[in-house]
Design a protein around this motif. Structure first.
Motif, mmCIF file in Angstrom:
data_model
loop_
_atom_site.group_PDB
_atom_site.id
_atom_site.type_symbol
_atom_site.label_atom_id
_atom_site.label_comp_id
_atom_site.label_asym_id
_atom_site.label_seq_id
_atom_site.Cartn_x
_atom_site.Cartn_y
_atom_site.Cartn_z
ATOM 1 N N UNK A 166 0.835 -1.192 0.000
ATOM 2 C CA UNK A 166 0.000 0.000 0.000
ATOM 3 C C UNK A 166 0.874 1.246 0.000
ATOM 4 N N UNK A 167 0.363 2.300 -0.640
ATOM 5 C CA UNK A 167 1.025 3.601 -0.698
ATOM 6 C C UNK A 167 0.106 4.611 -0.042
ATOM 7 N N UNK A 168 0.657 5.470 0.817
ATOM 8 C CA UNK A 168 -0.180 6.445 1.508
ATOM 9 C C UNK A 168 0.580 7.744 1.729
ATOM 10 N N UNK A 169 -0.183 8.817 1.973
ATOM 11 C CA UNK A 169 0.398 10.133 2.229
ATOM 12 C C UNK A 169 0.801 10.255 3.687
ATOM 13 N N UNK A 170 1.913 10.934 3.908
ATOM 14 C CA UNK A 170 2.400 11.226 5.253
ATOM 15 C C UNK A 170 2.589 12.738 5.362
ATOM 16 N N UNK A 171 2.808 13.280 6.560
ATOM 17 C CA UNK A 171 3.078 14.718 6.684
ATOM 18 C C UNK A 171 4.310 15.156 5.884
ATOM 19 N N UNK A 172 5.242 14.224 5.645
ATOM 20 C CA UNK A 172 6.462 14.562 4.919
ATOM 21 C C UNK A 172 6.373 14.271 3.429
ATOM 22 N N UNK A 173 5.365 13.512 2.983
ATOM 23 C CA UNK A 173 5.281 13.165 1.560
ATOM 24 C C UNK A 173 4.482 11.910 1.323
ATOM 25 N N UNK A 174 5.157 10.849 0.850
ATOM 26 C CA UNK A 174 4.490 9.597 0.493
ATOM 27 C C UNK A 174 5.343 8.441 0.999
ATOM 28 N N UNK A 175 4.686 7.367 1.440
ATOM 29 C CA UNK A 175 5.394 6.177 1.917
ATOM 30 C C UNK A 175 4.743 4.935 1.332
ATOM 31 N N UNK A 176 5.500 3.827 1.347
ATOM 32 C CA UNK A 176 4.990 2.550 0.855
ATOM 33 C C UNK A 176 5.263 1.485 1.914
ATOM 34 N N UNK A 177 4.325 0.521 2.027
ATOM 35 C CA UNK A 177 4.457 -0.553 3.013
ATOM 36 C C UNK A 177 4.080 -1.875 2.354
ATOM 37 N N UNK A 178 4.894 -2.893 2.608
ATOM 38 C CA UNK A 178 4.570 -4.240 2.145
ATOM 39 C C UNK A 178 3.474 -4.820 3.042
ATOM 40 N N UNK A 179 2.538 -5.552 2.453
ATOM 41 C CA UNK A 179 1.406 -6.111 3.200
ATOM 42 C C UNK A 179 1.579 -7.611 3.426
ATOM 43 N N UNK A 180 2.816 -8.019 3.707
ATOM 44 C CA UNK A 180 3.068 -9.437 3.941
ATOM 45 C C UNK A 180 3.042 -10.242 2.663
ATOM 46 N N UNK A 181 3.479 -9.660 1.561
ATOM 47 C CA UNK A 181 3.447 -10.333 0.266
ATOM 48 C C UNK A 181 4.411 -11.519 0.235
ATOM 49 N N UNK A 182 4.184 -12.430 -0.695
ATOM 50 C CA UNK A 182 5.025 -13.619 -0.820
ATOM 51 C C UNK A 182 6.421 -13.273 -1.348
ATOM 52 N N UNK A 183 6.479 -12.408 -2.358
ATOM 53 C CA UNK A 183 7.751 -12.129 -3.031
ATOM 54 C C UNK A 183 8.340 -10.764 -2.693
ATOM 55 N N UNK A 184 7.690 -10.027 -1.817
ATOM 56 C CA UNK A 184 8.273 -8.790 -1.331
ATOM 57 C C UNK A 184 8.056 -7.570 -2.220
ATOM 58 N N UNK A 185 8.226 -6.406 -1.610
ATOM 59 C CA UNK A 185 8.178 -5.113 -2.300
ATOM 60 C C UNK A 185 9.591 -4.553 -2.318
ATOM 61 N N UNK A 186 10.046 -4.130 -3.488
ATOM 62 C CA UNK A 186 11.440 -3.723 -3.665
ATOM 63 C C UNK A 186 11.509 -2.237 -3.991
ATOM 64 N N UNK A 187 12.348 -1.504 -3.271
ATOM 65 C CA UNK A 187 12.601 -0.088 -3.534
ATOM 66 C C UNK A 187 14.100 0.080 -3.746
ATOM 67 N N UNK A 188 14.451 0.544 -4.927
ATOM 68 C CA UNK A 188 15.871 0.751 -5.298
ATOM 69 C C UNK A 188 16.704 -0.509 -5.085
ATOM 70 N N UNK A 189 16.106 -1.656 -5.424
ATOM 71 C CA UNK A 189 16.844 -2.908 -5.360
ATOM 72 C C UNK A 189 16.836 -3.594 -4.011
ATOM 73 N N UNK A 190 16.165 -3.015 -3.010
ATOM 74 C CA UNK A 190 16.153 -3.591 -1.664
ATOM 75 C C UNK A 190 14.731 -3.951 -1.249
ATOM 76 N N UNK A 191 14.579 -5.125 -0.645
ATOM 77 C CA UNK A 191 13.279 -5.533 -0.110
ATOM 78 C C UNK A 191 12.991 -4.705 1.137
ATOM 79 N N UNK A 192 11.783 -4.142 1.199
ATOM 80 C CA UNK A 192 11.450 -3.233 2.315
ATOM 81 C C UNK A 192 10.212 -3.723 3.065
ATOM 82 N N UNK A 193 10.089 -3.256 4.312
ATOM 83 C CA UNK A 193 8.846 -3.413 5.066
ATOM 84 C C UNK A 193 7.990 -2.166 4.888
ATOM 85 N N UNK A 194 8.571 -1.005 5.187
ATOM 86 C CA UNK A 194 7.914 0.289 4.992
ATOM 87 C C UNK A 194 9.003 1.342 4.849
ATOM 88 N N UNK A 195 8.792 2.298 3.924
ATOM 89 C CA UNK A 195 9.814 3.312 3.690
ATOM 90 C C UNK A 195 9.168 4.529 3.028
#
Length: 215
Positions: A166-195
């Motif tokens: 999921x992607x959502x707005x924050x006071x600083x901008x925008x963030x993304x969070x993995x929802x327990x997916x099987x193959x992961x969410x990747x940001x700039x080549x790295x698997x993330x939980x939330x960033x």
């Protein structure tokens, strides 16, 4: 690269009729080149880095305006996208949404163009931009991404979970969070939980790439 992408999209958009119409005189890519040059020359520095002008006015002479008649709206959309892509590649941010307008100047000759750019403030409307051309505004409610047909951003890929991230707005901008997916969410080549995300970040979910546009 930005200008080449503009040229390629316009050629695909209009195919042979476009090529025949713009065979001589002012070329769309020339307008884009002039705009990006003005964007670079007028950029300002802020505490958050360089800021780009976001309001662009283009003046054409009567002959060129007549040649562009009927193509103006698609051309404006491509020029706006060129400004956005250039800002991403150069690390610029915007004071407000990007807007390009085209006007007639009877004093200009065939092939001449005048460009003026301005910094116009406005409410930011972050967008989640997909590599396949889709665009999703990031509003008050999170954008759910996944394989399920009932999510906000559907990806038809067996490697993507039904509710993947999921992607959502924050006071600083925008963030993304993995929802327990099987193959992961990747940001700039790295698997993330939330960033948190910036316009320079590349998000990979399955075989699809995404980026954030902040204004």
């Amino acid at each position: 690269m930005v200008l080449k992408n503009v040229e390629n999209r316009l050629e695909r958009l209009f195919s042979k009729p476009f090529s025949k119409t713009f065979k001589s005189g002012l070329q769309p890519v020339e307008i884009a080149s002039r705009i990006l040059r003005e964007i670079d020359l007028t950029r300002r520095l802020s505490g958050q880095g360089p800021v780009s002008a976001n309001a662009v006015r283009v003046w054409l002479g009567p002959e060129d305006a007549e040649r562009f008649d009927g193509f103006q709206q698609p051309l404006i959309q491509e020029l706006e996208e060129a400004v956005r892509q250039h800002a991403v590649s150069e690390g610029y941010s915007f004071a407000g949404p990007v807007k390009v307008e085209i006007f007639l100047n009877d004093d200009l000759s065939l092939g001449d163009v005048e460009i003026a750019v301005r910094f116009v403030g406005g409410a930011a409307q972050p967008k989640f931009i997909c590599s396949d051309g889709r665009s999703f505004p990031v509003g008050d409610q999170p954008l759910i991404i996944g394989r399920s047909p009932d999510v906000d951003v559907t990806i038809n890929d067996s490697n993507v979970s039904r509710r993947h991230a999921e992607v959502w707005r924050t006071p600083e901008g925008v963030a993304i969070r993995d929802l327990g997916s099987t193959n992961g969410t990747i940001v700039n080549g790295h698997v993330i939980d939330a960033v948190s995300l910036s316009p320079r970040d590349e998000v990979s979910i399955g075989n699809v790439r995404f980026r954030i546009e902040m204004a």
